[in-house]
Scaffold this motif. Structure first.
Motif, PDB file in Angstrom:
ATOM      1  N   ILE A 228       8.095  -4.833 -13.074  1.00  0.00           N
ATOM      2  CA  ILE A 228       7.220  -4.071 -11.661  1.00  0.00           C
ATOM      3  C   ILE A 228       6.178  -3.564 -12.961  1.00  0.00           C
ATOM      4  O   ILE A 228       4.751  -3.715 -12.680  1.00  0.00           O
ATOM      5  CB  ILE A 228       7.491  -2.551 -12.416  1.00  0.00           C
ATOM      6  N   SER A 229       5.998  -3.291 -14.391  1.00  0.00           N
ATOM      7  CA  SER A 229       5.272  -3.591 -15.728  1.00  0.00           C
ATOM      8  C   SER A 229       4.614  -4.297 -15.309  1.00  0.00           C
ATOM      9  O   SER A 229       2.806  -4.371 -16.066  1.00  0.00           O
ATOM     10  CB  SER A 229       5.919  -3.272 -16.493  1.00  0.00           C
ATOM     11  N   ARG A 230       5.306  -5.946 -15.423  1.00  0.00           N
ATOM     12  CA  ARG A 230       3.892  -7.276 -16.101  1.00  0.00           C
ATOM     13  C   ARG A 230       3.619  -7.119 -14.337  1.00  0.00           C
ATOM     14  O   ARG A 230       2.872  -8.078 -14.788  1.00  0.00           O
ATOM     15  CB  ARG A 230       5.649  -8.404 -15.249  1.00  0.00           C
ATOM     16  N   LEU A 231       3.869  -6.971 -13.236  1.00  0.00           N
ATOM     17  CA  LEU A 231       3.262  -7.107 -12.142  1.00  0.00           C
ATOM     18  C   LEU A 231       1.742  -6.242 -11.619  1.00  0.00           C
ATOM     19  O   LEU A 231       1.209  -5.811 -10.899  1.00  0.00           O
ATOM     20  CB  LEU A 231       3.904  -6.814 -10.540  1.00  0.00           C
ATOM     21  N   GLY A 232       1.718  -5.042 -12.899  1.00  0.00           N
ATOM     22  CA  GLY A 232       0.917  -3.988 -13.142  1.00  0.00           C
ATOM     23  C   GLY A 232       1.302  -2.685 -11.797  1.00  0.00           C
ATOM     24  O   GLY A 232       0.127  -1.629 -11.359  1.00  0.00           O
TER      25      GLY A 232
ATOM     26  N   ASP B 297       3.340  -0.043 -11.898  1.00  0.00           N
ATOM     27  CA  ASP B 297       3.623   0.971 -13.484  1.00  0.00           C
ATOM     28  C   ASP B 297       3.250   2.784 -12.127  1.00  0.00           C
ATOM     29  O   ASP B 297       4.251   3.317 -12.342  1.00  0.00           O
ATOM     30  CB  ASP B 297       3.052   1.224 -13.971  1.00  0.00           C
ATOM     31  N   ARG B 298       2.457   2.923 -12.206  1.00  0.00           N
ATOM     32  CA  ARG B 298       1.476   3.901 -11.162  1.00  0.00           C
ATOM     33  C   ARG B 298       2.210   4.163  -9.914  1.00  0.00           C
ATOM     34  O   ARG B 298       2.615   5.186 -10.262  1.00  0.00           O
ATOM     35  CB  ARG B 298       0.472   4.047 -11.026  1.00  0.00           C
ATOM     36  N   ALA B 299       2.934   2.785  -9.424  1.00  0.00           N
ATOM     37  CA  ALA B 299       3.095   3.135  -7.713  1.00  0.00           C
ATOM     38  C   ALA B 299       4.788   3.129  -7.877  1.00  0.00           C
ATOM     39  O   ALA B 299       5.581   3.817  -6.994  1.00  0.00           O
ATOM     40  CB  ALA B 299       2.606   1.934  -7.446  1.00  0.00           C
ATOM     41  N   VAL B 300       5.058   2.872  -8.941  1.00  0.00           N
ATOM     42  CA  VAL B 300       7.053   2.533  -8.724  1.00  0.00           C
ATOM     43  C   VAL B 300       7.827   2.813  -9.649  1.00  0.00           C
ATOM     44  O   VAL B 300       7.113   2.944 -11.213  1.00  0.00           O
ATOM     45  CB  VAL B 300       7.429   0.577  -8.562  1.00  0.00           C
TER      46      VAL B 300
ATOM     47  N   GLY C 159       0.827  -1.555  -0.214  1.00  0.00           N
ATOM     48  CA  GLY C 159       0.110  -0.095   0.152  1.00  0.00           C
ATOM     49  C   GLY C 159       1.324   1.318   0.093  1.00  0.00           C
ATOM     50  O   GLY C 159      -0.227   2.256   0.027  1.00  0.00           O
ATOM     51  N   VAL C 160       2.488   1.411   0.172  1.00  0.00           N
ATOM     52  CA  VAL C 160       3.161   2.602   0.099  1.00  0.00           C
ATOM     53  C   VAL C 160       2.394   3.138  -1.326  1.00  0.00           C
ATOM     54  O   VAL C 160       2.410   2.645  -3.095  1.00  0.00           O
ATOM     55  CB  VAL C 160       4.203   1.578  -0.341  1.00  0.00           C
ATOM     56  N   GLN C 161       2.176   4.409  -1.783  1.00  0.00           N
ATOM     57  CA  GLN C 161       1.688   5.255  -2.156  1.00  0.00           C
ATOM     58  C   GLN C 161       2.502   5.003  -3.557  1.00  0.00           C
ATOM     59  O   GLN C 161       2.120   5.351  -4.673  1.00  0.00           O
ATOM     60  CB  GLN C 161       0.603   6.478  -2.651  1.00  0.00           C
ATOM     61  N   GLN C 162       4.431   5.417  -2.916  1.00  0.00           N
ATOM     62  CA  GLN C 162       4.776   6.230  -4.981  1.00  0.00           C
ATOM     63  C   GLN C 162       6.366   4.970  -4.067  1.00  0.00           C
ATOM     64  O   GLN C 162       6.364   5.276  -2.817  1.00  0.00           O
ATOM     65  CB  GLN C 162       5.240   7.208  -4.587  1.00  0.00           C
ATOM     66  N   VAL C 163       7.150   4.229  -4.609  1.00  0.00           N
ATOM     67  CA  VAL C 163       8.320   3.340  -4.374  1.00  0.00           C
ATOM     68  C   VAL C 163       9.197   4.038  -5.076  1.00  0.00           C
ATOM     69  O   VAL C 163       9.155   3.922  -6.579  1.00  0.00           O
ATOM     70  CB  VAL C 163       8.170   2.237  -4.463  1.00  0.00           C
ATOM     71  N   VAL C 164      10.120   4.328  -5.105  1.00  0.00           N
ATOM     72  CA  VAL C 164      11.325   5.011  -6.676  1.00  0.00           C
ATOM     73  C   VAL C 164      12.046   3.968  -5.906  1.00  0.00           C
ATOM     74  O   VAL C 164      13.467   4.290  -4.196  1.00  0.00           O
ATOM     75  CB  VAL C 164      12.376   6.622  -6.081  1.00  0.00           C
TER      76      VAL C 164
END
Length: 387
Positions: free
Chosen positions: A249-253, A255-258, A228-233
């Motif tokens: 990250i893209s495969r797991l869906g 993209d918007r959070a990471v 549930g972390v909203q933004q991960v870098v």
């Protein structure tokens, strides 16, 4: 100036050259003998030990069997004459650190000898041997698009490429994600699941923003996003790891959070949670893939600790994922680690421990069994020490 390494040998009475491929940066052998299915394992082992490489021109599956037979000879315990028991006052048994360095030297020697069995490759990565497998996709993933140049590589490296290709296709199941991570060749596979368990269960200081330092396959960033972390870098400096993490990250869906960015340790700004899983053993890597395990002089560990306070938001936490294997090997003490934490202006808020589950922890025949059986993996929750 062309810096592409080449291998030179004589075949059928005339000189031949080809491009030399080695991901580990091994220099091309100076002596090469062309062999086929008639070579015996004893002959091959003797030549390899003496520094002569064997360029195989027979059946591919026979070459694999030859390599396996050579490995059995390398791994055979040396015959040692019986020694009298040590008298009182004589030198004690080797220290854990001495045993570790001896083990690493043996591993390097093993890799050198087994790396002497060579396989030719056509300009399109085809193997011109009988019963050879299709390896074009595996080679392209590791080496890039074929450059229309015939080449030679060690059979051992080819087998590594094939294994990595299969892992990339089927993925590594990750329990906290309820999904799989697909590691690329040269990017360390997250097979040690116990540290992901710690990250999945430790109490989050905040869910707004987190940094994942040295993201690798992107697995930690993905676990944080799933929590549930909203933004991960996630940060990386290796081009292959950057591409691997972005694909996962893209495969797991997520993209918007990471967001995966290129950086040496920390990205710009501050975060209430910063996670780092540095290499656990302060020693020199013998191959590029080992940089995820071995960290000479604990450079990444110290870099993370020394930069953490400047990148933590007020009241934030730094999560250091670290095994104590180095302590059991005599390569680093707990007191040294604590002194680095204190010297970086940090304080230990809590520590969560878990025992490893990997097979070597229970293998009594492993040369480092005593250290591995005592190993504990910890999540150190660190904060900025009050002024």
């Amino acid at each position: 100036m062309n810096t592409t390494p080449t291998l030179a040998w004589t075949e059928e009475g005339r000189p031949v050259t080809a491009r030399w491929r080695s991901e580990a940066g091994v220099m091309p052998p100076r002596r090469v003998e062309v062999v086929d299915d008639t070579v015996t394992a004893d002959e091959a082992y003797h030549l390899a030990c003496g520094g002569t490489a064997l360029l195989y021109r027979g059946d591919y599956q026979n070459a694999r069997q030859l390599l396996q037979a050579m490995a059995r000879r390398v791994d055979r315990p040396p015959h040692r004459p019986r020694r009298k028991p040590a008298a009182k006052g004589e030198a004690a048994l080797a220290s854990p650190a001495d045993a570790f360095h001896k083990h690493r030297m043996a591993q390097a020697q093993r890799a050198r000898i087994l790396g002497m069995v060579l396989i030719p490759l056509d300009a399109d990565y085809g193997i011109p041997l009988r019963r050879a497998p299709e390896v074009r996709d595996a080679c392209t993933e590791a080496w890039g698009t074929p450059d229309a140049t015939p080449s030679v590589a060690s059979l051992r490296e080819i087998l590594g490429l094939i294994g990595a290709h299969e892992w990339r296709k089927k993925g590594v199941p990750i329990a906290p994600l309820a999904a799989s991570i697909h590691p690329w060749y040269g990017v360390y596979s997250p097979v040690r699941g116990e540290y992901l368990q710690l990250i999945d269960q430790a109490p989050l200081p905040a869910k707004t923003l987190a940094f994942d330092i040295g993201t690798g396959t992107g697995v930690i960033a993905a676990v944080l996003a799933r929590r549930g972390v909203q933004q991960v870098v996630g940060t990386e400096r290796d081009a292959r790891a950057l591409a691997c993490a972005r694909e996962n990250i893209s495969r797991l869906g997520y993209d918007r959070a990471v967001k995966i960015v290129e950086a040496d340790l920390f990205p710009e700004g501050k975060a209430p949670l910063i996670v780092c899983n540095p290499p656990w053993v302060p020693a020199k890597a013998n191959a590029p893939i080992e940089h995820a395990i071995y960290d000479p002089d604990s450079q990444m560990l110290k870099g993370f600790l020394n930069g953490l306070a400047a990148h933590l938001s007020p009241g934030g936490e730094g999560w250091l994922i670290l095994s104590d294997l180095a302590e059991h090997l005599g390569l680093r003490t707990r007191e040294t680690l604590l002194s680095w934490i204190h010297g970086a202006g940090l304080v230990v808020l809590a520590r969560h421990d878990v025992r490893p589950h990997h097979p070597k922890a229970g293998d009594a025949n492993d040369p480092l069994h005593a250290a591995r059986s005592a190993e504990v993996t910890s999540l150190w929750r660190l904060g900025v020490r009050p002024a």
